[in-house]
Design a protein around this motif. Structure first.
Motif, PDB file in Angstrom:
ATOM      1  N   SER A  64      50.173 108.847  68.619  1.00  0.00           N
ATOM      2  CA  SER A  64      51.561 108.995  69.052  1.00  0.00           C
ATOM      3  C   SER A  64      51.652 109.767  70.365  1.00  0.00           C
ATOM      4  N   ILE A  65      50.911 110.865  70.464  1.00  0.00           N
ATOM      5  CA  ILE A  65      50.929 111.690  71.675  1.00  0.00           C
ATOM      6  C   ILE A  65      50.389 110.905  72.873  1.00  0.00           C
ATOM      7  N   ALA A  66      49.256 110.239  72.655  1.00  0.00           N
ATOM      8  CA  ALA A  66      48.624 109.470  73.735  1.00  0.00           C
ATOM      9  C   ALA A  66      49.522 108.329  74.194  1.00  0.00           C
ATOM     10  N   SER A  67      50.098 107.604  73.251  1.00  0.00           N
ATOM     11  CA  SER A  67      50.932 106.449  73.573  1.00  0.00           C
ATOM     12  C   SER A  67      52.148 106.835  74.399  1.00  0.00           C
ATOM     13  N   ALA A  68      52.871 107.878  73.966  1.00  0.00           N
ATOM     14  CA  ALA A  68      54.082 108.293  74.677  1.00  0.00           C
ATOM     15  C   ALA A  68      53.753 108.833  76.064  1.00  0.00           C
ATOM     16  N   GLY A  69      52.685 109.629  76.155  1.00  0.00           N
ATOM     17  CA  GLY A  69      52.304 110.209  77.442  1.00  0.00           C
ATOM     18  C   GLY A  69      51.880 109.157  78.445  1.00  0.00           C
ATOM     19  N   ILE A  70      51.024 108.234  78.026  1.00  0.00           N
ATOM     20  CA  ILE A  70      50.558 107.155  78.906  1.00  0.00           C
ATOM     21  C   ILE A  70      51.717 106.253  79.303  1.00  0.00           C
ATOM     22  N   ASN A  71      52.560 105.932  78.345  1.00  0.00           N
ATOM     23  CA  ASN A  71      53.693 105.046  78.602  1.00  0.00           C
ATOM     24  C   ASN A  71      54.598 105.619  79.691  1.00  0.00           C
ATOM     25  N   TYR A  72      54.951 106.894  79.566  1.00  0.00           N
ATOM     26  CA  TYR A  72      55.850 107.498  80.547  1.00  0.00           C
ATOM     27  C   TYR A  72      55.184 107.627  81.915  1.00  0.00           C
ATOM     28  N   THR A  73      53.915 108.033  81.927  1.00  0.00           N
ATOM     29  CA  THR A  73      53.208 108.229  83.192  1.00  0.00           C
ATOM     30  C   THR A  73      53.142 106.938  83.997  1.00  0.00           C
ATOM     31  N   ILE A  74      52.779 105.850  83.324  1.00  0.00           N
ATOM     32  CA  ILE A  74      52.655 104.563  84.022  1.00  0.00           C
ATOM     33  C   ILE A  74      54.017 104.003  84.408  1.00  0.00           C
ATOM     34  N   MET A  75      54.948 104.006  83.470  1.00  0.00           N
ATOM     35  CA  MET A  75      56.247 103.386  83.715  1.00  0.00           C
ATOM     36  C   MET A  75      57.072 104.140  84.753  1.00  0.00           C
ATOM     37  N   TYR A  76      56.912 105.457  84.820  1.00  0.00           N
ATOM     38  CA  TYR A  76      57.679 106.246  85.785  1.00  0.00           C
ATOM     39  C   TYR A  76      57.373 105.802  87.210  1.00  0.00           C
ATOM     40  N   GLY A  77      56.090 105.704  87.520  1.00  0.00           N
ATOM     41  CA  GLY A  77      55.705 105.317  88.873  1.00  0.00           C
ATOM     42  C   GLY A  77      56.067 103.886  89.211  1.00  0.00           C
ATOM     43  N   LEU A  78      55.722 102.958  88.328  1.00  0.00           N
ATOM     44  CA  LEU A  78      55.953 101.544  88.602  1.00  0.00           C
ATOM     45  C   LEU A  78      57.438 101.185  88.610  1.00  0.00           C
ATOM     46  N   THR A  79      58.198 101.763  87.680  1.00  0.00           N
ATOM     47  CA  THR A  79      59.626 101.440  87.602  1.00  0.00           C
ATOM     48  C   THR A  79      60.371 101.937  88.825  1.00  0.00           C
ATOM     49  N   ASN A  80      59.991 103.107  89.342  1.00  0.00           N
ATOM     50  CA  ASN A  80      60.645 103.626  90.540  1.00  0.00           C
ATOM     51  C   ASN A  80      60.494 102.672  91.717  1.00  0.00           C
ATOM     52  N   ILE A  81      59.292 102.128  91.872  1.00  0.00           N
ATOM     53  CA  ILE A  81      59.044 101.181  92.967  1.00  0.00           C
ATOM     54  C   ILE A  81      59.865  99.913  92.764  1.00  0.00           C
ATOM     55  N   LEU A  82      59.824  99.372  91.556  1.00  0.00           N
ATOM     56  CA  LEU A  82      60.543  98.131  91.251  1.00  0.00           C
ATOM     57  C   LEU A  82      62.046  98.308  91.408  1.00  0.00           C
ATOM     58  N   ALA A  83      62.552  99.468  90.952  1.00  0.00           N
ATOM     59  CA  ALA A  83      63.998  99.728  91.032  1.00  0.00           C
ATOM     60  C   ALA A  83      64.477  99.749  92.478  1.00  0.00           C
ATOM     61  N   LYS A  84      63.650 100.294  93.364  1.00  0.00           N
ATOM     62  CA  LYS A  84      64.021 100.333  94.784  1.00  0.00           C
ATOM     63  C   LYS A  84      64.067  98.926  95.382  1.00  0.00           C
ATOM     64  N   GLY A  85      63.125  98.092  94.943  1.00  0.00           N
ATOM     65  CA  GLY A  85      63.114  96.715  95.420  1.00  0.00           C
ATOM     66  C   GLY A  85      64.350  95.954  94.976  1.00  0.00           C
ATOM     67  N   ILE A  86      64.743  96.127  93.733  1.00  0.00           N
ATOM     68  CA  ILE A  86      65.932  95.446  93.209  1.00  0.00           C
ATOM     69  C   ILE A  86      67.205  96.016  93.825  1.00  0.00           C
ATOM     70  N   LYS A  87      67.214  97.332  94.056  1.00  0.00           N
ATOM     71  CA  LYS A  87      68.385  97.967  94.681  1.00  0.00           C
ATOM     72  C   LYS A  87      68.617  97.404  96.077  1.00  0.00           C
ATOM     73  N   GLY A  88      67.522  97.087  96.783  1.00  0.00           N
ATOM     74  CA  GLY A  88      67.641  96.501  98.115  1.00  0.00           C
ATOM     75  C   GLY A  88      68.383  95.174  98.077  1.00  0.00           C
ATOM     76  N   ILE A  89      68.138  94.392  97.019  1.00  0.00           N
ATOM     77  CA  ILE A  89      68.827  93.102  96.865  1.00  0.00           C
ATOM     78  C   ILE A  89      70.303  93.322  96.549  1.00  0.00           C
ATOM     79  N   GLU A  90      70.595  94.303  95.682  1.00  0.00           N
ATOM     80  CA  GLU A  90      71.979  94.564  95.296  1.00  0.00           C
ATOM     81  C   GLU A  90      72.806  95.063  96.479  1.00  0.00           C
ATOM     82  N   GLU A  91      72.180  95.842  97.352  1.00  0.00           N
ATOM     83  CA  GLU A  91      72.898  96.378  98.505  1.00  0.00           C
ATOM     84  C   GLU A  91      73.039  95.355  99.632  1.00  0.00           C
TER      85      GLU A  91
END
Length: 333
Positions: A64-91
């Protein structure tokens, strides 16, 4: 009178608005963050499981500890990049999308970002990212179970050594997140825009825009991640052979029960959620980002339901039954 004012104050709360906007714009990070928050209580639920071997409880906690920690670490970085790309389209939709695409995706009288078809495609990227990363995350989760067992759960083994190693892991994760950010986001927005121009993607959006995709996509990711985790556990040389089956049963039971229970609860809360959205929209009818807030509510609902069930309710049941299934199979063999 005071009750009405209190209700309106809640619906207009800026912190609530920011949270809903975050859930809509960075749904992958929101889900990972919710999982991380819920995971702090999951070990307590596991350790409270009655009549269950302590070593099996430790394995479940480590997973449980490993899964949650890895999940947040990976998703935080990748989602931030993806969100900026999608925001560019919305703007700047006219910059990245063909006029015909905008015409097919938008709804009359609404900005593109408020369109159900557009929201489906955008969330397909954001939520689908977790599905794409399911296998790598599962591999890392499995690899981290033995170190976590030794570092935190086995008190008498190498205390000083493990305390020195842990910051290094966090340092690596931090450096990885820094490397995942880059300045030029136009190429990413352009690439996502091209996919939205694809007629097949547009047909898919038209077909699935009114479905419960905020629940379906994460469920696909959970099933894929569980299968990958079981495969990696069986291959692992650092997890004891006599503990692998129990760990695998625990993972399978947790996922199966969580998915079933989540759909039941989600369906039961459909009408209350519709009433909440209606009232929220009435109170915030002049808010410029109302469509984004409503989108956030639709993302937050299944995320919180699945998180509370998977991390708080199911662990005790899955840990209890996993050991008993293994014992029965052992007796038959």
């Amino acid at each position: 009178m005071n009750v009405k004012l209190t209700g309106q104050t809640f619906y207009k709360n800026k912190l609530l608005h920011k949270g809903l906007e975050f859930a809509a714009n960075k749904s992958g990070t929101f889900m990972a963050g919710a999982a991380l928050a819920f995971s702090t209580l999951r070990p307590l639920s596991i350790l409270a499981t009655p009549k269950t071997d302590r070593e099996n409880k430790k394995l479940a906690c480590a997973k449980s500890i490993a899964s949650a920690g890895i999940n947040y670490t990976i998703m935080y970085g990748l989602t931030n990049i993806l969100a900026k790309g999608i925001k560019g389209i919305e703007e700047n939709p006219n910059t990245y999308l063909k006029p015909n695409t905008i015409k097919k995706l938008e709804e009359a009288g609404k900005p593109l970002s408020a369109s159900k078809k557009y929201q489906f495609i955008a969330q397909l990227y954001k939520l689908g990212l977790a599905v794409a990363m399911a296998i790598p995350k599962s591999a890392l989760t499995c690899a981290l179970i033995p170190p976590i067992m030794n570092s935190f759960l086995n008190k008498n083994k190498n205390k000083n050594k493990n305390h020195q190693q842990q910051p290094q892991i966090l340092k690596i994760n931090s450096e990885t997140n820094k490397k995942l950010s880059f300045k030029g986001l136009n190429p990413l927005s352009k690439g996502i825009g091209k996919s939205m121009d694809n007629p097949t993607m547009q047909k898919m959006a038209d077909r699935f825009k009114d479905t419960n995709y905020a629940m379906h996509i994460p469920v696909i990711g959970d099933i894929l991640a569980t299968g990958a985790f079981i495969h990696q556990t069986n291959k692992s040389k650092k997890i004891k052979e006599d503990r692998k089956k129990v760990l695998n049963y625990n993972a399978a039971i947790s996922t199966g029960l969580s998915i079933g229970a989540s759909y039941v609860v989600d369906k039961a809360l459909d009408k209350p959620t519709e009433k909440f959205i209606k009232k929220f929209s009435e109170v915030n009818k002049d808010a410029p980002k109302l469509a984004k807030y409503v989108e956030g509510i639709k993302i937050a609902k299944p995320t919180l339901i699945m998180g509370s069930i998977y991390y708080l309710t199911i662990p005790l049941v899955s840990t209890f039954w996993a050991e008993r299934i293994d014992n029965k199979r052992g007796k038959k063999e």
